[in-house]
Design a protein around this motif. Structure first.
Motif, PDB file in Angstrom:
ATOM      1  N   GLY A 242       1.079  -1.079   0.036  1.00  0.00           N
ATOM      2  CA  GLY A 242      -0.051  -0.235   0.371  1.00  0.00           C
ATOM      3  C   GLY A 242       0.808   1.033   0.016  1.00  0.00           C
TER       4      GLY A 242
ATOM      5  N   VAL B 286      -2.927  -4.078   0.098  1.00  0.00           N
ATOM      6  CA  VAL B 286      -3.823  -3.759   0.151  1.00  0.00           C
ATOM      7  C   VAL B 286      -4.219  -4.898  -1.489  1.00  0.00           C
ATOM      8  N   GLY B 287      -5.879  -4.137  -1.745  1.00  0.00           N
ATOM      9  CA  GLY B 287      -6.256  -5.466  -3.437  1.00  0.00           C
ATOM     10  C   GLY B 287      -8.017  -4.935  -2.419  1.00  0.00           C
ATOM     11  N   ARG B 288      -8.271  -5.957  -3.831  1.00  0.00           N
ATOM     12  CA  ARG B 288      -9.496  -6.102  -4.431  1.00  0.00           C
ATOM     13  C   ARG B 288     -10.595  -6.986  -4.263  1.00  0.00           C
TER      14      ARG B 288
ATOM     15  N   GLU C  87     -13.793  -4.185   2.690  1.00  0.00           N
ATOM     16  CA  GLU C  87     -14.490  -2.669   2.700  1.00  0.00           C
ATOM     17  C   GLU C  87     -16.107  -2.878   1.643  1.00  0.00           C
TER      18      GLU C  87
ATOM     19  N   ASP D 202     -16.845  -1.494  -1.083  1.00  0.00           N
ATOM     20  CA  ASP D 202     -17.141  -1.901  -2.754  1.00  0.00           C
ATOM     21  C   ASP D 202     -16.238  -2.897  -3.193  1.00  0.00           C
TER      22      ASP D 202
ATOM     23  N   ARG E 162     -12.790  -3.009  -2.128  1.00  0.00           N
ATOM     24  CA  ARG E 162     -11.735  -3.209  -1.544  1.00  0.00           C
ATOM     25  C   ARG E 162     -11.033  -3.653  -0.276  1.00  0.00           C
ATOM     26  N   ILE E 163     -10.073  -4.461  -0.087  1.00  0.00           N
ATOM     27  CA  ILE E 163      -9.479  -4.827   1.238  1.00  0.00           C
ATOM     28  C   ILE E 163      -7.499  -4.023   1.335  1.00  0.00           C
ATOM     29  N   THR E 164      -8.282  -3.958   3.107  1.00  0.00           N
ATOM     30  CA  THR E 164      -6.941  -3.267   3.578  1.00  0.00           C
ATOM     31  C   THR E 164      -6.333  -4.132   4.230  1.00  0.00           C
TER      32      THR E 164
END
Length: 408
Positions: free
Chosen positions: A145, A178-180, A370, A372, A374-376
């Motif tokens: 990130g 981070v990823g999605r 999240e 939407d 999103r991953i943190t």
């Protein structure tokens, strides 16, 4: 005005594993070794922020528990009124801290299962959660990130200089990946992988915050308090001989013993006003997890002041294991060297009952999912005078493994 909750717990046949009973998009879970509590819906949601978030939560929950009408013939850990909770690490975090009271709670323990209904006012008709097969497999590639590898090594080097100048004794520095998620992804797959891979950890899911933590921040049960402190880590060996060597090296490492001692003394000092007889195991032991060895110490005592689990997490957070020593100075250094908001990472996560009993873990090995997609994900390492930047970077990679593997 304090909402008046109606709560009813009844014994039930074992409904089977908890993860398939979770809501795919909004799971609520607290589980270890297949046993624990799972929640559906939201009868009540409380949000807190700022430096008084833990105090405000404790006060609000005391009022809610006192106003609730609870029918609980089982009267055991996890029955009756309870809330799942997750709290931001920092006083200045933009992430809200929450207590969530589900509409339905399914509990599962050895030899006993139960179902709790909760509603504001009269209870709603009982509708059992549907067992839903887990969705299709998917893969998420997590990337650095705001803190690439080189930046993290630089931050560790800067922290070591501050420790050597005696500005602080220890600081914990984290970084994020981070990823999605792909559209329609069932995040229960991540939860299931974590629970299967790390059965002796607390696997949790609260408000999109998911992880498996090996570190018990505090458990309060019938006037007793227990905790498990983890600080000092080493990667597992690739075979029996190298694994034993790794454990021995960790147990005899001056650097790791120092890091662990800071963490244990911090917890003992925080608990003594509530439990003067609180004690830690005489020597730390090596705790074996699937991917890592930890130095661990168990702590226990008797409460003399009627403190609840929320009162105690307020006293304990943040521990030296996730912040540093001295705490105030370590937090300032974290703010200067970490270019991101930790959110709920390294904060308290767990549950609290109407009587104040509860189980809380330190939210490590965790990620925020999240709405939407999103991953943190987060991981950190304890920095002391002997720390080597490259080794600390490798430690964070090791601690990322549970989430990376669960998403692969």
């Amino acid at each position: 005005m304090v909402p008046s909750l109606t709560v009813e717990t009844t014994a039930t046949a074992d409904l089977g594993p908890l993860v398939p009973l979770l809501a795919p998009q909004h799971p609520l879970l607290w589980m270890r070794r297949g046993f624990g509590v799972a929640g559906h819906g939201e009868a009540l949601r409380l949000e807190f922020s700022g430096p008084d978030r833990l105090r405000d939560a404790a006060i609000a929950w005391q009022h809610i528990g006192a106003a609730a009408a609870v029918t609980d013939p089982l009267n055991r850990t996890g029955t009756g009124l309870l809330a799942f909770g997750t709290f931001a690490f920092s006083d200045t975090s933009a992430t809200t801290s929450v207590l969530i009271v589900p509409s339905i709670i399914i509990g599962r323990d050895k030899g006993q299962s139960w179902l709790t209904r909760i509603s504001v006012g009269e209870l709603e008709p009982l509708v059992l959660p549907t067992i839903r097969p887990l969705g299709s497999n998917y893969r998420v590639d997590l990337q650095p990130g705001t803190m690439p590898d080189a930046d993290y090594r630089d931050a560790v080097a800067a922290a070591v200089l501050r420790i050597q100048s005696r500005e602080i004794s220890k600081v914990v520095l984290a970084r994020e990946l981070v990823g999605r998620l792909p559209d329609g992804a069932d995040i229960r797959r991540v939860i299931d992988a974590l629970a299967a891979g790390y059965p002796d950890c607390w696997t949790f899911a609260v408000d999109g915050f998911i992880g498996s933590s090996p570190e018990t921040l505090v458990t309060v049960d019938a006037g007793s308090v227990t905790a498990r402190v983890l600080a000092g880590s080493a990667a597992r060996g690739c075979d029996a001989a190298s694994d034993e060597e790794a454990a021995t090296a960790l147990a005899t490492s001056t650097k790791d013993q120092d890091e662990h001692r800071y963490a244990v003394q911090n917890v003992l000092a925080s608990l003594r006003t509530h439990s003067p007889n609180v004690m830690a195991s005489e020597m730390p032991f090596t705790l074996k997890l699937p991917n890592v060895w930890h130095l661990a110490s168990d702590i226990e005592g008797d409460l003399i002041d009627g403190s609840t689990s929320l009162d105690l997490i307020r006293s304990l957070h943040p521990t030296a294991a996730v912040a540093g020593t001295p705490t105030t100075d370590a937090l300032r250094v974290i703010g200067e060297l970490e270019p991101f908001d930790r959110g709920r990472y390294a904060g308290p996560v767990g549950w609290v009952g109407a009587d104040g009993n509860g189980e809380w873990a330190v939210a490590v090995r965790s990620a925020q999912f999240e709405a939407d997609g999103r991953i943190t994900a987060y991981a950190g390492a304890g920095i002391v005078a002997e720390s080597v930047p490259e080794r600390e970077l490798l430690e964070t990679r090791m601690k990322f493994r549970p989430l990376v593997e669960a998403l692969d």
